[in-house]
Scaffold this active site. Structure first.
Site, PDB file in Angstrom:
ATOM      1  N   PRO A  45       0.764  -1.116   0.204  1.00  0.00           N
ATOM      2  CG  PRO A  45      -0.155  -1.120   2.207  1.00  0.00           C
ATOM      3  CD  PRO A  45       0.676  -2.121   1.138  1.00  0.00           C
ATOM      4  CG  ASP A  46      -0.597   4.903  -1.846  1.00  0.00           C
ATOM      5  OD1 ASP A  46      -0.874   5.615  -2.749  1.00  0.00           O
ATOM      6  OD2 ASP A  46      -1.369   4.825  -0.771  1.00  0.00           O
ATOM      7  CG  PHE A  47       3.120   6.346   2.652  1.00  0.00           C
ATOM      8  CD1 PHE A  47       4.107   5.991   1.964  1.00  0.00           C
ATOM      9  CD2 PHE A  47       3.401   5.788   4.112  1.00  0.00           C
ATOM     10  CE1 PHE A  47       5.356   5.326   2.139  1.00  0.00           C
ATOM     11  CE2 PHE A  47       4.416   4.968   4.478  1.00  0.00           C
ATOM     12  CZ  PHE A  47       5.389   4.866   3.345  1.00  0.00           C
ATOM     13  NE  ARG A  48       1.464  11.949   3.087  1.00  0.00           N
ATOM     14  CZ  ARG A  48       2.584  11.275   3.098  1.00  0.00           C
ATOM     15  NH1 ARG A  48       3.029  10.552   2.180  1.00  0.00           N
ATOM     16  NH2 ARG A  48       3.238  11.699   4.002  1.00  0.00           N
ATOM     17  CG  ASN A 119       9.098   3.801  -3.005  1.00  0.00           C
ATOM     18  OD1 ASN A 119       8.437   4.445  -2.285  1.00  0.00           O
ATOM     19  ND2 ASN A 119       8.701   3.333  -4.302  1.00  0.00           N
ATOM     20  CG  ASP A 121       9.532  -1.129  -2.210  1.00  0.00           C
ATOM     21  OD1 ASP A 121       8.317  -0.483  -2.468  1.00  0.00           O
ATOM     22  OD2 ASP A 121      10.287  -0.768  -2.869  1.00  0.00           O
ATOM     23  CG  HIS A 138      12.118   9.225   2.556  1.00  0.00           C
ATOM     24  ND1 HIS A 138      10.759   9.218   2.345  1.00  0.00           N
ATOM     25  CD2 HIS A 138      12.865  10.296   2.577  1.00  0.00           C
ATOM     26  CE1 HIS A 138      10.812  10.584   2.239  1.00  0.00           C
ATOM     27  NE2 HIS A 138      12.000  11.383   2.150  1.00  0.00           N
TER      28      HIS A 138
HETATM   29  N1  APR Z   1      -0.127   4.701 -10.431  1.00  0.00           N
HETATM   30  C1  APR Z   1       0.009   5.865 -10.331  1.00  0.00           C
HETATM   31  N2  APR Z   1      -0.100   6.802  -9.385  1.00  0.00           N
HETATM   32  C2  APR Z   1      -0.337   6.105  -7.926  1.00  0.00           C
HETATM   33  C3  APR Z   1      -0.404   4.501  -8.045  1.00  0.00           C
HETATM   34  C4  APR Z   1      -0.322   3.821  -9.135  1.00  0.00           C
HETATM   35  N3  APR Z   1      -0.743   2.496  -9.119  1.00  0.00           N
HETATM   36  N4  APR Z   1      -0.824   4.439  -6.768  1.00  0.00           N
HETATM   37  C5  APR Z   1      -0.708   5.411  -5.909  1.00  0.00           C
HETATM   38  N5  APR Z   1      -0.302   6.462  -6.841  1.00  0.00           N
HETATM   39  C6  APR Z   1      -0.211   7.928  -6.511  1.00  0.00           C
HETATM   40  C7  APR Z   1      -1.102   8.343  -5.481  1.00  0.00           C
HETATM   41  O1  APR Z   1      -2.319   9.106  -5.988  1.00  0.00           O
HETATM   42  C8  APR Z   1      -0.397   9.566  -4.739  1.00  0.00           C
HETATM   43  O2  APR Z   1       0.036  10.672  -5.464  1.00  0.00           O
HETATM   44  O3  APR Z   1       1.180   7.959  -5.648  1.00  0.00           O
HETATM   45  C9  APR Z   1       1.290   8.834  -4.975  1.00  0.00           C
HETATM   46  C10 APR Z   1       1.591   8.208  -3.762  1.00  0.00           C
HETATM   47  O4  APR Z   1       1.719   9.169  -2.541  1.00  0.00           O
HETATM   48  P1  APR Z   1       2.216   8.711  -1.157  1.00  0.00           P
HETATM   49  O5  APR Z   1       1.058   7.675  -0.829  1.00  0.00           O
HETATM   50  O6  APR Z   1       2.089  10.181  -0.226  1.00  0.00           O
HETATM   51  O7  APR Z   1       3.402   8.276  -1.104  1.00  0.00           O
HETATM   52  P2  APR Z   1       4.969   8.749  -1.101  1.00  0.00           P
HETATM   53  O8  APR Z   1       4.962  10.004  -1.918  1.00  0.00           O
HETATM   54  O9  APR Z   1       5.931   7.896  -1.514  1.00  0.00           O
HETATM   55  O10 APR Z   1       4.944   9.225   0.235  1.00  0.00           O
HETATM   56  C11 APR Z   1       6.395  10.205   0.588  1.00  0.00           C
HETATM   57  O11 APR Z   1       5.771  10.055   2.907  1.00  0.00           O
HETATM   58  O12 APR Z   1       5.049   8.829   4.866  1.00  0.00           O
HETATM   59  C12 APR Z   1       6.267   9.480   4.153  1.00  0.00           C
HETATM   60  O13 APR Z   1       8.177   8.548   4.111  1.00  0.00           O
HETATM   61  C13 APR Z   1       7.161   8.231   3.805  1.00  0.00           C
HETATM   62  O14 APR Z   1       8.418   8.023   1.775  1.00  0.00           O
HETATM   63  C14 APR Z   1       7.217   8.514   2.399  1.00  0.00           C
HETATM   64  C15 APR Z   1       6.888   9.843   2.001  1.00  0.00           C
END
Ligand code: APR
Length: 280
Positions: A45-48, A119, A121, A138
C-alpha cells in the site's frame, strides 16, 4: 503555464514528444524520482491514497495521528505500533512491478543518471538497478541501529524481532536503547548522501517523476532542481507538486504501469520491457 505556451525543448507537451526526444538521443542523462505509487501494484500500500493508503488503515494501532507510526519522538515513547506494522512493510515478499523494470531498462540503455526513491521496499534493486545509481532518500531496512548510542544491530536478530513483533533493545552494555531499522522517521534527518547528490537533477536532460504525492520535503523539492529547459514527465494518478507549471512539463495522469508501457511503446521498447519484467 497553459497548454498554449509553446514548449522550449520538446516542441509540444506530449508523451510522443518525450519519446521522440529520447529516440533523438537528446535524453542521455535521465533522473528518475519515485514514491510508494510505483509499488502499489506489487501489493504494497502507499501512504496517502484514500481508503487503500497505509495512513487510512492504521486505526487498529490507535495512534494520535497516522504519521506518528513513523515519528521518532512517538517511537521513543511507544515503539510497538511501528513493530506491529514493520512485519507487513519488511521487504522480501514482493515482486518488482513493470515500472521498476522500466527504470532498470533505462539503465540498460545507458540513460539513467540517478534514481532518487522514497521507498524502503528495495524493489528497485531487485529489478536490477545498480546500487550506485539508487539514492534511498528515506533510508531502508538494509541496516538497523540503536537510536541512542547508534551501535549497529545484527540483521538476524532484527528479523527475529520483526517476525515475533518484539521491540529489540540495544546489545551494548549499559545502553538498552531502542533499536530501529535505518528508515528515516519524521523528525530525523535524511542520509548525508541525499544532501550531496540533491544537485544532480541540474545535470539531467530529462526528469521522470512517478508514484509520489511530492508531499514530504526535502525530497519534494528535487524536481524543482532541474533546469528550466529540462523536460519533466510526471506519471502519476494525480497532478502533484509544481509538476505542470513549466513549459516543458508533460503530465501523464494515470497508473504508473500503464504509463511506462505507453512510453516504452512510443520509444519502440515495449517488447524488450515486457521480457525484462517477465524475467524478474
Ligand atoms: N499509479 C500511479 N500513481 C499511483 C499509483 C499507481 N498505481 N498508486 C498510487 N499512486 C499515487 C497516489 O495518487 C499518490 O499521488 O502515488 C502517490 C503516492 O503518494 P504517497 O502515498 O504520499 O507516497 P509517497 O509520495 O511515496 O510518500 C512520501 O511520505 O510517509 C512518508 O516517508 C514516507 O516516503 C514516504 C513519504
Amino acid at each position: 503555464v497553459d497548454e498554449k505556451t509553446p514548449s522550449v525543448t520538446l516542441g509540444n507537451r506530449s508523451l510522443e514528444a518525450v519519446a521522440q526526444y529520447i529516440k533523438d538521443g537528446r535524453a542521455g542523462r535521465i533522473v528518475v524520482m519515485t514514491g510508494a505509487g510505483i509499488s502499489t501494484s506489487a501489493g504494497i500500500p502507499d501512504f496517502r491514497s484514500p481508503d487503500t493508503g497505509l495512513y487510512a488503515n492504521l486505526a487498529r494501532l490507535n495512534l494520535p495521528y497516522a504519521e506518528a507510526v513513523f515519528d521518532i519522538s512517538y517511537f521513543r515513547k511507544n515503539p510497538l505500533p511501528f513493530y506491529t506494522l514493520a512485519q507487513e512493510l519488511y521487504p522480501g515478499a514482493y515482486r518488482p512491478t513493470i515500472t521498476h523494470s522500466f527504470i532498470y531498462l533505462l539503465h540498460k540503455k545507458g540513460l539513467l543518471l540517478k534514481l532518487f526513491t522514497q521507498n524502503i521496499d528495495c524493489l528497485e534493486r531487485e529489478a536490477g538497478v545498480p546500487d550506485d545509481l539508487i539514492l534511498e532518500a528515506h533510508g531502508s531496512f538494509a541496516r538497523q541501529s540503536c537510536i541512542d548510542c547508534k551501535a549497529s544491530f545484527p540483521a538476524d536478530l532484527m528479523q527475529k524481532a520483526i517476525r515475533e513483533k518484539e521491540v529489540p533493545k540495544c546489545l551494548q552494555k549499559g545502553c538498552r536503547g531502542l533499536v530501529k531499522p535505518e528508515i528515516v522517521f519524521f523528525g530525523e534527518s535524511l542520509p548525508q548522501e541525499f544532501f550531496v547528490q540533491q544537485w544532480l537533477p541540474e545535470e539531467a536532460d530529462l526528469c521522470i517523476v512517478m508514484g509520489t504525492s511530492l508531499s514530504v520535503a526535502p525530497f519534494s523539492g528535487l524536481p524543482e532542481k532541474c533546469r528550466e529547459v529540462t523536460p519533466r514527465l510526471l506519471i502519476n494518478s494525480e497532478q502533484v507538486g509544481a509538476m505542470g507549471s513549466r513549459a516543458d512539463d508533460v503530465l501523464l495522469l494515470e497508473d504508473c504501469d500503464s504509463g511506462v508501457r505507453k512510453l516504452a511503446e512510443a520509444c519502440g521498447w515495449l517488447e524488450e520491457l515486457e521480457s525484462l519484467w517477465a524475467e524478474t
